[in-house]
Design an enzyme around this catalytic site. Structure first.
Site, PDB file in Angstrom:
ATOM      1  N   CYS A 116      -4.430  12.279  12.985  1.00 59.93           N
ATOM      2  CA  CYS A 116      -5.236  11.053  12.974  1.00 59.93           C
ATOM      3  C   CYS A 116      -5.035  10.397  14.348  1.00 59.93           C
ATOM      4  O   CYS A 116      -4.387  10.956  15.214  1.00 59.93           O
ATOM      5  CB  CYS A 116      -4.796  10.135  11.834  1.00 59.93           C
ATOM      6  SG  CYS A 116      -3.180   9.469  12.115  1.00 59.93           S
TER       7      CYS A 116
ATOM      8  N   ARG B 242       0.873  14.502  13.132  1.00 58.64           N
ATOM      9  CA  ARG B 242       1.380  14.247  11.779  1.00 58.64           C
ATOM     10  C   ARG B 242       1.402  15.520  10.915  1.00 58.64           C
ATOM     11  O   ARG B 242       0.751  15.615   9.888  1.00 58.64           O
ATOM     12  CB  ARG B 242       0.567  13.131  11.131  1.00 58.64           C
ATOM     13  CG  ARG B 242       0.597  11.874  11.997  1.00 58.64           C
ATOM     14  CD  ARG B 242      -0.121  10.713  11.386  1.00 58.64           C
ATOM     15  NE  ARG B 242       0.648  10.151  10.258  1.00 58.64           N
ATOM     16  CZ  ARG B 242       0.176   9.130   9.533  1.00 58.64           C
ATOM     17  NH1 ARG B 242      -1.007   8.628   9.791  1.00 58.64           N
ATOM     18  NH2 ARG B 242       0.887   8.642   8.532  1.00 58.64           N
TER      19      ARG B 242
ATOM     20  N   ARG C 105      -8.521  -0.441   5.189  1.00 58.87           N
ATOM     21  CA  ARG C 105      -7.701   0.592   4.539  1.00 58.87           C
ATOM     22  C   ARG C 105      -6.377   0.013   4.069  1.00 58.87           C
ATOM     23  O   ARG C 105      -5.804   0.461   3.096  1.00 58.87           O
ATOM     24  CB  ARG C 105      -7.412   1.727   5.523  1.00 58.87           C
ATOM     25  CG  ARG C 105      -8.617   2.511   5.940  1.00 58.87           C
ATOM     26  CD  ARG C 105      -8.217   3.715   6.743  1.00 58.87           C
ATOM     27  NE  ARG C 105      -7.149   4.450   6.059  1.00 58.87           N
ATOM     28  CZ  ARG C 105      -6.551   5.523   6.565  1.00 58.87           C
ATOM     29  NH1 ARG C 105      -6.890   5.961   7.756  1.00 58.87           N
ATOM     30  NH2 ARG C 105      -5.601   6.146   5.902  1.00 58.87           N
TER      31      ARG C 105
ATOM     32  N   ASP D 291       4.970   0.483  12.053  1.00 55.53           N
ATOM     33  CA  ASP D 291       3.724  -0.122  11.562  1.00 55.53           C
ATOM     34  C   ASP D 291       3.563  -1.578  11.981  1.00 55.53           C
ATOM     35  O   ASP D 291       2.518  -2.168  11.709  1.00 55.53           O
ATOM     36  CB  ASP D 291       3.658  -0.042  10.027  1.00 55.53           C
ATOM     37  CG  ASP D 291       3.498   1.382   9.559  1.00 55.53           C
ATOM     38  OD1 ASP D 291       3.676   1.633   8.351  1.00 55.53           O
ATOM     39  OD2 ASP D 291       3.232   2.257  10.400  1.00 55.53           O
TER      40      ASP D 291
ATOM     41  N   LYS E 255       0.854  -1.216   0.000  1.00 51.51           N
ATOM     42  CA  LYS E 255       0.000   0.000   0.000  1.00 51.51           C
ATOM     43  C   LYS E 255       0.876   1.248   0.000  1.00 51.51           C
ATOM     44  O   LYS E 255       0.662   2.170  -0.787  1.00 51.51           O
ATOM     45  CB  LYS E 255      -0.867   0.005   1.251  1.00 51.51           C
ATOM     46  CG  LYS E 255      -1.527   1.345   1.571  1.00 51.51           C
ATOM     47  CD  LYS E 255      -2.404   1.322   2.790  1.00 51.51           C
ATOM     48  CE  LYS E 255      -1.698   1.503   4.086  1.00 51.51           C
ATOM     49  NZ  LYS E 255      -1.351   2.890   4.434  1.00 51.51           N
ATOM     50  N   ASN E 256       1.897   1.265   0.852  1.00 51.97           N
ATOM     51  CA  ASN E 256       2.708   2.483   1.018  1.00 51.97           C
ATOM     52  C   ASN E 256       3.737   2.680  -0.081  1.00 51.97           C
ATOM     53  O   ASN E 256       4.491   3.649  -0.060  1.00 51.97           O
ATOM     54  CB  ASN E 256       3.361   2.504   2.397  1.00 51.97           C
ATOM     55  CG  ASN E 256       2.312   2.728   3.486  1.00 51.97           C
ATOM     56  OD1 ASN E 256       1.162   3.059   3.196  1.00 51.97           O
ATOM     57  ND2 ASN E 256       2.699   2.503   4.715  1.00 51.97           N
TER      58      ASN E 256
HETATM   59  C1  EPZ Z   1       4.471   6.934   6.403  1.00 49.87           C
HETATM   60  O1  EPZ Z   1       3.693   7.957   6.984  1.00 49.87           O
HETATM   61  C2  EPZ Z   1       3.546   5.741   6.275  1.00 49.87           C
HETATM   62  N1  EPZ Z   1       2.426   6.081   5.382  1.00 49.87           N
HETATM   63  C3  EPZ Z   1       3.025   5.351   7.659  1.00 49.87           C
HETATM   64  O2  EPZ Z   1       2.221   4.185   7.502  1.00 49.87           O
HETATM   65  C4  EPZ Z   1       4.221   5.016   8.545  1.00 49.87           C
HETATM   66  O3  EPZ Z   1       3.770   4.713   9.836  1.00 49.87           O
HETATM   67  C5  EPZ Z   1       5.181   6.221   8.594  1.00 49.87           C
HETATM   68  O4  EPZ Z   1       5.568   6.592   7.257  1.00 49.87           O
HETATM   69  C6  EPZ Z   1       6.447   5.928   9.389  1.00 49.87           C
HETATM   70  O5  EPZ Z   1       7.112   4.824   8.814  1.00 49.87           O
HETATM   71  C7  EPZ Z   1       2.641   6.091   4.046  1.00 49.87           C
HETATM   72  O6  EPZ Z   1       3.738   5.833   3.562  1.00 49.87           O
HETATM   73  C8  EPZ Z   1       1.457   6.427   3.177  1.00 49.87           C
HETATM   74  P1  EPZ Z   1       6.484  10.269   8.498  1.00 49.87           P
HETATM   75  P2  EPZ Z   1       4.261   9.468   7.019  1.00 49.87           P
HETATM   76  O7  EPZ Z   1       6.373  11.529   7.721  1.00 49.87           O
HETATM   77  O8  EPZ Z   1       5.139   9.713   5.855  1.00 49.87           O
HETATM   78  C9  EPZ Z   1       6.826  13.565  11.898  1.00 49.87           C
HETATM   79  C10 EPZ Z   1       0.353   2.828   7.796  1.00 49.87           C
HETATM   80  O9  EPZ Z   1       0.006   2.253   8.824  1.00 49.87           O
HETATM   81  N2  EPZ Z   1       6.749  14.547  10.797  1.00 49.87           N
HETATM   82  O10 EPZ Z   1       7.621   9.336   8.193  1.00 49.87           O
HETATM   83  O11 EPZ Z   1       3.101  10.374   7.240  1.00 49.87           O
HETATM   84  C11 EPZ Z   1       5.551  12.762  12.044  1.00 49.87           C
HETATM   85  O12 EPZ Z   1       4.632  13.458  12.845  1.00 49.87           O
HETATM   86  C12 EPZ Z   1       0.840   4.265   7.871  1.00 49.87           C
HETATM   87  O13 EPZ Z   1       0.397   2.304   6.642  1.00 49.87           O
HETATM   88  C13 EPZ Z   1       6.795  15.912  11.114  1.00 49.87           C
HETATM   89  O14 EPZ Z   1       6.874  16.308  12.282  1.00 49.87           O
HETATM   90  O15 EPZ Z   1       5.150   9.444   8.329  1.00 49.87           O
HETATM   91  C14 EPZ Z   1       6.028  11.478  12.674  1.00 49.87           C
HETATM   92  O16 EPZ Z   1       6.147  11.685  14.068  1.00 49.87           O
HETATM   93  C15 EPZ Z   1       0.592   4.857   9.240  1.00 49.87           C
HETATM   94  N3  EPZ Z   1       6.734  16.813  10.091  1.00 49.87           N
HETATM   95  C16 EPZ Z   1       7.421  11.290  12.083  1.00 49.87           C
HETATM   96  O17 EPZ Z   1       7.815  12.569  11.581  1.00 49.87           O
HETATM   97  C17 EPZ Z   1       6.645  16.432   8.780  1.00 49.87           C
HETATM   98  O18 EPZ Z   1       6.613  17.310   7.894  1.00 49.87           O
HETATM   99  C18 EPZ Z   1       7.471  10.288  10.928  1.00 49.87           C
HETATM  100  O19 EPZ Z   1       6.444  10.638  10.050  1.00 49.87           O
HETATM  101  C19 EPZ Z   1       6.598  15.046   8.488  1.00 49.87           C
HETATM  102  C20 EPZ Z   1       6.656  14.121   9.504  1.00 49.87           C
END
Ligand code: EPZ
Length: 423
Positions: A122, A127, A402, A310, A22-23
């Site tokens: 969420c 996020r 999802r 995850d 999915k990702n």
């Molecule tokens: C991706 O989300 C995945 N989703 C998530 O999978 C996964 O849990 C996550 O990466 C971490 O591996 C997809 O790829 C569609 P991040 P993403 O940006 O990119 C902070 C699932 O279950 N952050 O790597 O949104 C953020 O708050 C989903 O399939 C900022 O502060 O995660 C988090 O604490 C859930 N500012 C950390 O970084 C930003 O601009 C990592 O988030 C971006 C992120």
């Protein structure tokens, strides 16, 4: 709303085939916006998140269709971006799926502007997308926030050096896509190294992009004038594969996941071995068996190649039946212990303090009616139900739909007694 009804206690055994990731599919769908021809994604699973992003692309004017399964049972999502006229992602779609933010970079690069509803938080955390916006601004875009929408204007993006304050998967993906059509060279430091980032880079190179360093924490992108449509086979879903293997381990069974890439699951397989399970891995197949007790161990989530956040909830469910005491530490998201309260209702002994959950293993869990709250917490409750004594009902499994394709069918084929009841 559908629920799962699970009769626990069955030892799972046999072989399940993993679906496409999915990702990986979601950023690949967004990348189609960059192309001057159709993009076909082979192996795209039937998931709500993929349908939602398809609706977002259709809203913009793209043509999105899903073609039937090929000889290997894999379906293809085909996106033709040539009729896009409205680079905008509306709130009613974005609110259901944060990954819609992935259209921001491609729209800015291809059309010079974008307007998307600012994704809300969420269940698992706030996020924010500040890193995405910081990168676009460094590339010359103006970003404004109005009425809950973020607007990006960029006559033509130019290459820049971007340092991410933290590893962000979609932040890295968004800016890699934006840089692919920018004028000049972009260097991204402290970039995410996930396999899904690498799969996107591979597809972008096939489209004509000049990208190197994906898989390391420094990615260099040299902008090109245009990108062509392609046909791309998506990688396997390492999170689904981990979930299926944990279903075997928690029930003391013997499960093989066909199509899984063990090279992308090293941290999870190592932790399974540390907990006493037997792991046999070969290219395209991973087998997990557990005969003896589940050893209680410590696990801490971290960006790839560390233990994936995850899989944290699913691993915690498994550890609830451990032979001692272990700590689960969640370092990526601030609120990713929503499954704990539900597991406690089954008799689990878990104490949470900040980002750490202390899990004291118990001899058995008892089935109960449970509430799913987010995608991976739902999977955790299903695993606990498979191992519990008695009947478990998991409510609100739309969260699960999802990110898992026909999970009940795959588990039933492994011997689980699980049924979807439509309410
Ligand atoms: C991706 O989300 C995945 N989703 C998530 O999978 C996964 O849990 C996550 O990466 C971490 O591996 C997809 O790829 C569609 P991040 P993403 O940006 O990119 C902070 C699932 O279950 N952050 O790597 O949104 C953020 O708050 C989903 O399939 C900022 O502060 O995660 C988090 O604490 C859930 N500012 C950390 O970084 C930003 O601009 C990592 O988030 C971006 C992120």
């Amino acid at each position: 709303m559908d629920i799962f009804v699970i009769q626990g206690g069955e030892r799972l055994s046999g072989t399940a085939r993993v679906s496409g990731a999915k990702n990986a599919v979601l950023p690949l769908m967004a990348a189609s916006l960059l192309a001057d021809g159709p993009v076909e994604i082979v192996g795209a699973p039937r998931l709500r998140d993929i349908d939602t992003l398809g609706k977002v692309l259709c809203h913009m004017g793209a043509e999105v269709e899903r073609t039937g399964a090929d000889g290997d049972g894999r379906e293809t999502v085909r996106i033709d971006p040539r009729k896009i006229g409205k680079p905008e992602a509306p709130y009613d779609l974005v609110k259901t799926m944060r990954a819609s933010v992935l259209v921001l970079g491609p729209l800015a690069a291809r059309f010079g502007r974008a307007r998307i509803s600012l994704p809300g938080g969420c269940a698992i955390g706030a996020r924010p997308i500040d890193q995405h916006l910081k990168g676009l601004e460094l590339m010359g875009a103006r970003t404004t926030l109005a009425e809950g929408y973020v607007e990006v204007d960029a006559a033509r993006l130019r290459g820049a050096t971007i340092y991410f304050d933290m590893k962000t998967v979609t932040g890295t993906e968004n800016l890699m896509m934006a840089a692919a059509l920018a004028r000049g060279t972009t260097v991204m430091k402290n970039a995410a190294r996930e396999p899904e980032v690498c799969d996107l880079a591979k597809a972008l190179r096939a489209m004509g992009a000049d990208i190197e360093g994906d898989g390391t924490d420094e990615i260099v992108v040299r902008g090109v004038a245009s990108l062509r449509g392609i046909r791309h086979e998506v990688i396997a879903d390492r999170i689904e594969a981990s979930t299926l293997l944990l279903a075997g381990a928690i029930t003391g069974g013997d499960v093989t996941v066909a199509g899984a890439d063990p090279g992308a699951m090293d941290a999870v397989l190592t932790k399974l071995q540390e907990s006493g399970a037997r792991v046999d891995a070969s290219p395209g197949s991973v087998r997990v068996r557990r005969e003896g007790p589940i050893r209680s161990i410590n696990v801490e989530t971290s960006p790839y190649p560390g233990f994936p956040t995850d899989v944290q909830a699913q691993f915690m469910a498994y550890q609830c039946l451990g032979d001692g005491f272990g700590i689960v530490r969640e370092t990526i998201f601030e609120n990713r212990f929503m499954h704990v309260a539900e597991l406690r209702r089954m008799g689990a002994k878990i104490d949470v303090s900040g980002s750490a959950a202390a899990v004291k293993g118990v001899p058995s869990l008892s089935g109960a009616p449970l509430m799913a709250t987010d995608l991976r917490a739902s999977a955790s409750l299903v695993l606990a139900g498979l191992a519990a004594k008695g009947t478990t009902e998991v409510l609100r499994i739309y969260h699960l739909d999802r990110g898992y394709e026909a999970l009940e069918d795959k588990l039933s084929a492994l011997g689980a007694r699980i049924a979807r009841v439509r309410e």
